[in-house]
Design an enzyme around this catalytic site. Structure first.
Site, PDB file in Angstrom:
ATOM      1  N   THR A  95       0.458  -1.527   0.456  1.00 43.71           N
ATOM      2  CA  THR A  95      -0.514  -0.189  -0.021  1.00 43.71           C
ATOM      3  C   THR A  95       1.532   0.975   0.360  1.00 43.71           C
ATOM      4  OG1 THR A  95      -1.821  -0.929   1.738  1.00 43.71           O
ATOM      5  CG2 THR A  95      -1.731   0.989   1.394  1.00 43.71           C
ATOM      6  N   LYS A 170      -7.642   0.299  -2.637  1.00 41.35           N
ATOM      7  CA  LYS A 170      -7.194   0.455  -1.406  1.00 41.35           C
ATOM      8  C   LYS A 170      -7.551   1.117  -0.277  1.00 41.35           C
ATOM      9  CE  LYS A 170      -5.298  -1.268   1.970  1.00 41.35           C
ATOM     10  NZ  LYS A 170      -3.722  -2.238   2.094  1.00 41.35           N
ATOM     11  N   LYS A 239      -0.093   5.195   8.641  1.00 43.76           N
ATOM     12  CA  LYS A 239       0.691   5.714   7.208  1.00 43.76           C
ATOM     13  C   LYS A 239      -0.251   5.545   6.181  1.00 43.76           C
ATOM     14  CE  LYS A 239       2.182   1.993   4.993  1.00 43.76           C
ATOM     15  NZ  LYS A 239       1.493   1.642   3.399  1.00 43.76           N
TER      16      LYS A 239
END
Length: 296
Positions: A95, A170, A239
């Site tokens: 990701t 995502k 993150k």
């Protein structure tokens, strides 16, 4: 037979790489951890020796790495995948955000490399079982070549040819998943403070319209037993949330719920330390509600 490379043998990468072995192709692996490499070699993989050697010897290379900066360096750095060789297909399972996917595609596509961003969702169990969701962005023609390998890892969906389309999907998924944890923690704290039994609350929610990924999986497995060990670090969730917020800001899309989730994650790390699981958000919400630490 295709020679496949896999860089990044962490908690998600190692089981995904192991599932690629089932395809019968030659698999070369590399990681900073000698122990992680040895574990895959014991299953039938070969040790590449370095990131550069991985790129030099492989036709297709997958990456599963923790941050966008690490991915960028691994791909484009002086000792990176493309420093000594040129795999025909590159696929990032990390990701790492739409912007990096676009940058990598811009750098690699002119060299004749089919570049894919393919982040995954489904946790460590899904990675082990080969059931994770894979959100894929990249060229359609080469996707048909890549798809059998992705199907060995999980359940791929081609989101489009635009670089970053998999990463965008995502980030949307992660927003919904993180908000589910936050709102479930809030609802549970309210109910517990009113005197309701938390286990019975989860049972009711899971047969009612309030059901979500947090009530279905995270509370029964990690919050109700107070283990807070679902398997995804709060630091990585933060993150991902920051990536989402940056991309949304650039697109001019306000995400007030995203800001709340980011705040919860930052407070979770402050309270629990850098190794905290993202389900520990519940502790932050419970503390703010004045609940006993063992209330869950």
């Amino acid at each position: 037979m295709t020679t496949i490379g896999f860089l990044g043998l962490g908690r998600m990468g190692a089981p995904m790489a192991a599932n690629l072995l089932k395809t019968g192709h030659t698999l070369l692996v590399h990681d900073l951890s000698d122990e992680a490499i040895a574990a895959l070699v014991a299953k039938g993989a070969q040790a590449a020796g370095s990131t550069a050697a991985l790129g030099e010897r492989c036709d297709i290379v997958f990456t599963s790495l923790p941050t966008p900066a690490i991915v960028r360096d691994a791909v484009l750095g002086p000792d990176g995948i493309f420093s000594r060789g040129k795999p025909s297909i590159f696929c990032d399972l990390s990701t790492s955000g739409p912007q990096l996917a676009q940058d990598l595609s811009a750098a690699l596509t002119p060299q004749g490399v089919a570049c894919f961003d393919a982040p995954v969702s489904g946790g460590i169990k899904g990675a082990v079982d080969g059931t994770i969701s894979i959100m894929v962005g990249g060229p359609e023609e080469e996707y048909q070549l890549l798809r059998p390998l992705l199907e060995a890892i999980g359940k791929p969906t081609h989101m489009g040819e635009t670089p970053g389309s998999g990463q965008t999907m995502k980030l949307v998924n992660n927003l919904l998943g993180a908000v589910a944890i936050g709102v479930t923690a809030e609802g549970m704290a309210f109910g517990i403070k009113a005197g309701l039994d938390p286990a019975r609350m989860i049972d009711v929610l899971n047969q009612s319209t309030g059901i979500n990924s947090a009530t279905r999986d995270k509370w029964p497995r990690s919050v109700l037993p107070r283990t807070f060990d679902f398997g995804f670090a709060a630091a990585l969730s933060l993150k991902d949330t920051k990536l989402l917020m940056d991309e949304a800001a650039a697109a001019g899309v306000p995400l007030p719920l995203g800001r709340i989730v980011q705040d919860y994650l930052e407070r979770t790390l402050e309270r629990e330390g850098p190794d905290a699981d993202f389900t520990a958000i519940a502790k932050v919400v419970e503390e703010a509600a004045g609940l006993d630490p063992d209330c869950g």
